[in-house]
Design an enzyme around this catalytic site. Structure first.
Site, PDB file in Angstrom:
ATOM      1  N   HIS C 129       0.862  -1.181   0.000  1.00 36.15           N
ATOM      2  CA  HIS C 129       0.000   0.000   0.000  1.00 36.15           C
ATOM      3  C   HIS C 129       0.906   1.241   0.000  1.00 36.15           C
ATOM      4  O   HIS C 129       2.009   1.203   0.525  1.00 36.15           O
ATOM      5  CB  HIS C 129      -0.839  -0.061   1.274  1.00 36.15           C
ATOM      6  CG  HIS C 129      -1.906   0.977   1.395  1.00 36.15           C
ATOM      7  ND1 HIS C 129      -1.654   2.261   1.811  1.00 36.15           N
ATOM      8  CD2 HIS C 129      -3.237   0.920   1.166  1.00 36.15           C
ATOM      9  CE1 HIS C 129      -2.794   2.950   1.839  1.00 36.15           C
ATOM     10  NE2 HIS C 129      -3.774   2.156   1.443  1.00 36.15           N
ATOM     11  N   ASP C 207       2.833  -5.054   7.982  1.00 39.55           N
ATOM     12  CA  ASP C 207       1.658  -4.192   7.840  1.00 39.55           C
ATOM     13  C   ASP C 207       0.428  -5.088   7.925  1.00 39.55           C
ATOM     14  O   ASP C 207       0.085  -5.792   6.978  1.00 39.55           O
ATOM     15  CB  ASP C 207       1.723  -3.472   6.481  1.00 39.55           C
ATOM     16  CG  ASP C 207       0.478  -2.635   6.226  1.00 39.55           C
ATOM     17  OD1 ASP C 207      -0.443  -2.643   7.048  1.00 39.55           O
ATOM     18  OD2 ASP C 207       0.449  -1.971   5.167  1.00 39.55           O
ATOM     19  N   GLN C 210      -4.814  -5.214   6.847  1.00 34.74           N
ATOM     20  CA  GLN C 210      -5.906  -6.027   6.309  1.00 34.74           C
ATOM     21  C   GLN C 210      -6.121  -7.321   7.088  1.00 34.74           C
ATOM     22  O   GLN C 210      -7.092  -8.030   6.823  1.00 34.74           O
ATOM     23  CB  GLN C 210      -5.666  -6.344   4.825  1.00 34.74           C
ATOM     24  CG  GLN C 210      -5.744  -5.127   3.911  1.00 34.74           C
ATOM     25  CD  GLN C 210      -7.124  -4.483   3.879  1.00 34.74           C
ATOM     26  OE1 GLN C 210      -8.142  -5.111   4.196  1.00 34.74           O
ATOM     27  NE2 GLN C 210      -7.171  -3.214   3.516  1.00 34.74           N
ATOM     28  N   LYS C 233     -10.434  -0.234  10.263  1.00 37.62           N
ATOM     29  CA  LYS C 233     -10.622  -1.372   9.363  1.00 37.62           C
ATOM     30  C   LYS C 233     -11.043  -2.624  10.124  1.00 37.62           C
ATOM     31  O   LYS C 233     -11.075  -3.718   9.563  1.00 37.62           O
ATOM     32  CB  LYS C 233      -9.315  -1.650   8.601  1.00 37.62           C
ATOM     33  CG  LYS C 233      -8.976  -0.556   7.585  1.00 37.62           C
ATOM     34  CD  LYS C 233      -7.776  -0.950   6.751  1.00 37.62           C
ATOM     35  CE  LYS C 233      -7.113   0.207   6.084  1.00 37.62           C
ATOM     36  NZ  LYS C 233      -7.766   0.672   4.857  1.00 37.62           N
ATOM     37  N   CYS C 376      -4.731   2.575  -3.610  1.00 34.95           N
ATOM     38  CA  CYS C 376      -3.457   3.007  -3.026  1.00 34.95           C
ATOM     39  C   CYS C 376      -2.359   1.994  -3.313  1.00 34.95           C
ATOM     40  O   CYS C 376      -1.549   1.664  -2.439  1.00 34.95           O
ATOM     41  CB  CYS C 376      -3.585   3.251  -1.526  1.00 34.95           C
ATOM     42  SG  CYS C 376      -4.628   4.658  -1.143  1.00 34.95           S
TER      43      CYS C 376
HETATM   44  C1  LIG Z   1      -2.420  -2.931   3.413  1.00 37.73           C
HETATM   45  C2  LIG Z   1      -2.707  -1.552   3.921  1.00 37.73           C
HETATM   46  N1  LIG Z   1      -1.735  -0.844   4.517  1.00 37.73           N
HETATM   47  C3  LIG Z   1      -1.944   0.384   5.013  1.00 37.73           C
HETATM   48  C4  LIG Z   1      -3.166   0.982   4.904  1.00 37.73           C
HETATM   49  C5  LIG Z   1      -3.324   2.372   5.436  1.00 37.73           C
HETATM   50  O1  LIG Z   1      -4.274   2.453   6.444  1.00 37.73           O
HETATM   51  P1  LIG Z   1      -4.676   3.875   7.023  1.00 37.73           P
HETATM   52  O2  LIG Z   1      -5.120   4.725   5.892  1.00 37.73           O
HETATM   53  O3  LIG Z   1      -5.771   3.573   7.976  1.00 37.73           O
HETATM   54  O4  LIG Z   1      -3.453   4.432   7.691  1.00 37.73           O
HETATM   55  C6  LIG Z   1      -4.219   0.292   4.293  1.00 37.73           C
HETATM   56  C7  LIG Z   1      -5.566   0.884   4.172  1.00 37.73           C
HETATM   57  O5  LIG Z   1      -5.994   1.360   3.165  1.00 37.73           O
HETATM   58  C8  LIG Z   1      -3.983  -0.997   3.792  1.00 37.73           C
HETATM   59  O6  LIG Z   1      -4.956  -1.680   3.199  1.00 37.73           O
END
Ligand SMILES: Cc1ncc(COP(=O)(O)O)c(C=O)c1O
Ligand SMILES: Cc1ncc(COP(=O)(O)O)c(C=O)c1O
Lengths: 419, 162, 419, 162
Positions: C129, C207, C210, C233, C376
């Site tokens: 992401h 990370d 998900q 999430k 993203c």
């Molecule tokens: C795999 C992953 N990493 C990071 C994020 C970033 O999350 P946040 O926008 O809540 O910081 C997301 C969410 O879109 C994600 O799906």
């Protein structure tokens, strides 16, 4: 208490009904919440704004092509507009949602020092909250910058303006100052300070943590480059804060944090940035926080920020008048004087022979919430020669009757603990 | 048909999206602008062929990959700005962009107004996330017109927010 | 649909009653919310935890000596304990509250690269992401570090493990990888990846944006050094996230942001830091956010995270089975295959001849919330040769009936738009 | 009197706070520890005078500015650890710290237990923010004992969380 009838100038007691928490008993006594400089209570309209969001509109913001996401996005961007209106910004692009005042200053301490060189100076004051001190210490350490401090005159609790002039001649690049001291209640002559610094080309930052939601704020009139505050100190949620910045300055700045929302085009090697304000809002923001904060601003504007300011001040002054009569009590800051310089609804004091912790722990036995300690102002406390003080800070839902209870409780504490 | 009364996917718009007019690379264009909106993935390249004295747009074409709204907007653009002066094209771009940036609850644009059938894209206002899809070709046109007045050539454009 | 009765393995439909938003009509149709990878809906218990905090316990945390502050502080610290238990941490000091996964990674990208030297390498993957990519780009630029990327095999949507081995031989200092791809639903063999990297002395970051709230997570079993995720999430509020770090590593790290709460002793010139986790929590935190997140974790654990994981997966698989039959539909990632490698409840697809925006905007006409775009994940999309995809992502409150509606709607879109 | 049944400000504690025992700088202490809790502002300096063979604490004293809880804790400490071995003092410190770190709802400590009147400080558990006030002098003692066993001298200590 004084025999003048203040009630006609003060806010009505029935405002309290809007705040569900205030009806509770604490240790068997009605809650008297006087720690508003630390955080404030939430009116039902703010709670409702947040729960309605959860019940009706919750989705991630930006780029969603479905109903809920559009609704959440407009609510989030409308919240930005509400804040921009409150501060009289020239554009809502000048409003960046942060976690807190603290995060706003960290962002600035990082972004504004990127292009400074070893030996460049930053001017702060001795009355800054740790949040407007430690981020600059961290940046100064990394980039070998020098911090200067406008001294506080210990008697009045005001800034030493002659020293300010002298320190300006050292040509600082940045001047960051609090609007209202959370430790003393001093209201700094912010327009004068900012205009003097700006006339010398110095970047100016105002920490409005104690003034936002307590007074009208007009960034064009203050004419500062940046201004920060937190939502939770003005009837809003915690986890949300505001960074105001002049559009042209924000546009020139490189981003601080990377992530979703703040980018335009991303390759594995490099990225381009979204327009402001999004460039500075990496990742999913605190959506319900922004919505709750906007509800708080609307609530406060409806009551009238000028009246709130008067109300806070008057209660602090009433309390000071009574406490000043008690020989064991020492008041710090403007309200120490009979005819104080400009002050806010914050009253710091100590009781001779007692540690502030004990004062506050004993006030709690009567349902009164005060704060004891250094109020995140350790250097200021050292300057005042006090390890810690007790602090009563007032807001729109406090009443003259609560001032009475505070004064009676201080008498009770002195009698029971010291005598 | 999607729906008789879909405010976004009007029949005329879908027709342009499915059968884009002036799609393709013309020979010897005077101006080329490669525009993209990386956040959506819309990419449109706009080509202008100018009159000899560079005062008039003889024709315009486009290529690229984009959503129905963006494709229809580009297609309608190329049918609209044919044989008109640079100034007239500039005015049209301005009018179009102001139309789609009015508030969602403003009264509907008039199909008999100066923008003619372009008013079919007016419904995009009700879908704020799509405004930039409709705007992209027109932003490219604005850049192309500037280039046209300074001798033509190729440039690129990345739009972010509208 | 398949004739097997899945209901006995799936979560009961009546779980939906716990989520007030799900009973609403969208554009005259029952809401079918399938954008759970972007953010999730909130159960009543989470909403209640937040409103009760406002109505009964709101105060600033830490160092308050009165009833409300003690109550708020214990609720905040108990929330930390709930998260620590969920992740099976060895100590609750290993849990730092952040704004989001994004902020957690920015913190790490800043703090962990402080001591790296020019030319040092960081290993990421092509499926990260933007939040696990852009912060490293920013750090790499400032400190002249080199980023390497484990490629994605476009057909399977999985990491190229041979290439991973080769990239390890370049001796990266840090390896940061997503547990589950938000763009493809791929579940990476996280324990294997982490143990291989750690055996070479590489600092490992997971990370879990998900996977948190979708599966049980055991940091001691994964054996990573750091792990991040966001509350929103996983049925929690936005504006709150978690950074897990090994106690000894966190203790060695310098802080990132300065301010209140994170200091011990402050003078004008320099400061000492509070113990972890407070060292990394500058300023007033998102108190109600932490409390809401803890309520979400309790809710999810009560349902059973293993069952949630099975439920998500099964719905995605059912949808994939149906969509795979439609000639115009192309599925990306593991569910592209009849017998997929490990996958989560995320289904990315495109319709030939249609831009994903239009697919999603038209699905919205039937009350279905999907996401369109690069998710993203711009570099990954480029790798797959797709400008954008439509994505359906499932969570505990989705039902087989909703899968049906999705499939019918895709048929309707194709018929009406393409034909 | 504050209140007959205040769980924190017990009469014996207030007595020590108002009239601290062994307050002052002794001549020729063997060990000095300057301890502080900067977040509260509590500052206590602890002095030990050791027997000739350094095996026993002959007496201890303290100075400093602190709240009632911290002052009483320091005062009670100095009355407790007189004429006992370093080991015995270490054990007492350990027992005291475990007592005040039990959960708020644990049963009350026994006034007839090995800690004797120190059990009066047990109520601090119910006021988590005050635990570190009560703990500070005992943390100083732990450091002082370590120093005593390695030759004595002066050191300082900053405590943060408990
Ligand atoms: C795999 C992953 N990493 C990071 C994020 C970033 O999350 P946040 O926008 O809540 O910081 C997301 C969410 O879109 C994600 O799906
Ligand atoms: C003057 C001042 N600045 C900054 C802050 C920091 O606010 P926050 O902790 O919400 O970031 C405070 C709050 O205590 C304050 O009073």
């Amino acid at each position: 208490m004084s025999s003048i009838d203040f009630s006609q100038f003060l806010l009505p007691d029935k405002l309290r009904d809007e705040f569900p928490i205030l009806s509770q008993l604490v240790r068997g006594q009605p809650l008297v919440y006087l720690d508003n400089a630390a955080t404030t209570q939430k009116p039902q309209v703010v709670i409702d704004a947040i729960t309605s969001h959860y019940r009706e509109a919750n989705a991630n913001v930006h780029r969603g092509l479905y109903y809920l996401s559009e609704r959440a996005t407009s609510a989030y961007e409308e919240a930005r507009q509400v804040i921009a209106n409150y501060l009289n910004c020239s554009s809502n692009k000048e409003i960046i949602f942060t976690r807190s005042a603290t995060e706003g200053i960290n962002l600035l301490a990082n972004c504004l020092t990127q292009k400074l060189s070893k030996g460049d100076r930053i001017l702060l004051t001795e009355m800054e909250h740790h949040s407007n001190l430690v981020p600059w210490q961290l940046a100064a350490q990394q980039k070998q910058l020098i911090l200067d401090f406008v001294p506080v005159l210990p008697e009045q609790g005001t800034l030493d303006l002659d020293a300010f002039e002298k320190l300006l001649s050292r040509e600082p690049k940045i001047f960051s100052v609090t609007h209202i001291s959370n430790g003393l209640g001093t209201v700094n002559p912010i327009e004068k300070l900012v205009s003097r610094a700006r006339s010398l080309g110095i970047t100016t930052i105002v920490d409005a943590s104690q003034s936002a939601g307590h007074k009208p704020i007009n960034v064009q009139q203050i004419a500062c480059d940046f201004l920060v505050f937190s939502g939770h100190k003005m009837c809003g949620p915690s986890g949300i804060g505001i960074l105001y910045g002049r559009q042209n300055l924000l546009e020139q700045m490189d981003p601080w944090q990377g992530g979703g929302e703040m980018i335009s085009k991303v390759t594995l090697e490099t990225s381009t940035w979204a327009e402001i304000p999004h460039k500075f809002e990496a990742g999913t923001p605190n959506i319900e926080g922004a919505i709750g904060l906007a509800a708080a601003v609307k609530f406060l504007k409806k009551i009238d920020l000028q009246r709130i300011s008067y109300h806070d001040q008057t209660l602090a002054k009433l309390a000071a008048q009574e406490l000043r009569e008690i020989p064991q009590v020492k008041i710090f800051g403007p309200l120490h004087q009979q005819h104080p310089p400009e002050y806010a609804g914050i009253l710091s004091f100590s009781i001779k022979g007692m540690h502030a912790h004990d004062v506050v722990a004993l006030a709690d036995r009567k349902g009164i919430a005060l704060r004891a300690g250094h109020h995140c102002n350790q250097p200021l406390m050292r300057r005042l020669g006090a390890a810690s003080t007790a602090r009563a800070s007032f807001y729109l839902y406090n009443t003259p009757n609560e001032v009475n209870k505070l004064v009676q409780t201080i008498h009770w504490i002195i009698k029971n603990y010291l005598e | 048909m999607i729906s008789q009364d879909d405010e976004l996917y009007k029949e005329v718009l879908l027709d342009h999206a499915r059968h884009p007019r002036n799609y393709g690379v013309p020979s010897h264009p005077n101006v080329i602008v490669e525009s993209e909106n990386p956040q959506c993935g819309d990419e449109i390249t706009l080509y202008l062929i100018l009159s000899e004295d560079h005062s008039t747009i003889s024709s315009s074409h486009f290529t690229g990959q984009a959503c129905a709204i963006c494709t229809a907007s580009a297609s309608m653009l190329t049918t609209k700005i044919r044989n008109i002066t640079l100034q007239a094209a500039e005015l049209t771009a301005k009018q179009f962009l102001s139309m789609i940036k009015r508030p969602p609850d403003a009264p509907s644009a008039d199909l008999s107004g100066p923008l003619g059938s372009l008013a079919a894209l007016d419904g995009v206002r009700k879908f704020p996330a799509r405004v930039k899809c409709a705007a992209l070709p027109w932003r490219a046109l604005q850049q192309a017109l500037q280039q046209a007045s300074t001798g033509g050539g190729t440039s690129s454009l990345e739009i972010r927010d509208e």
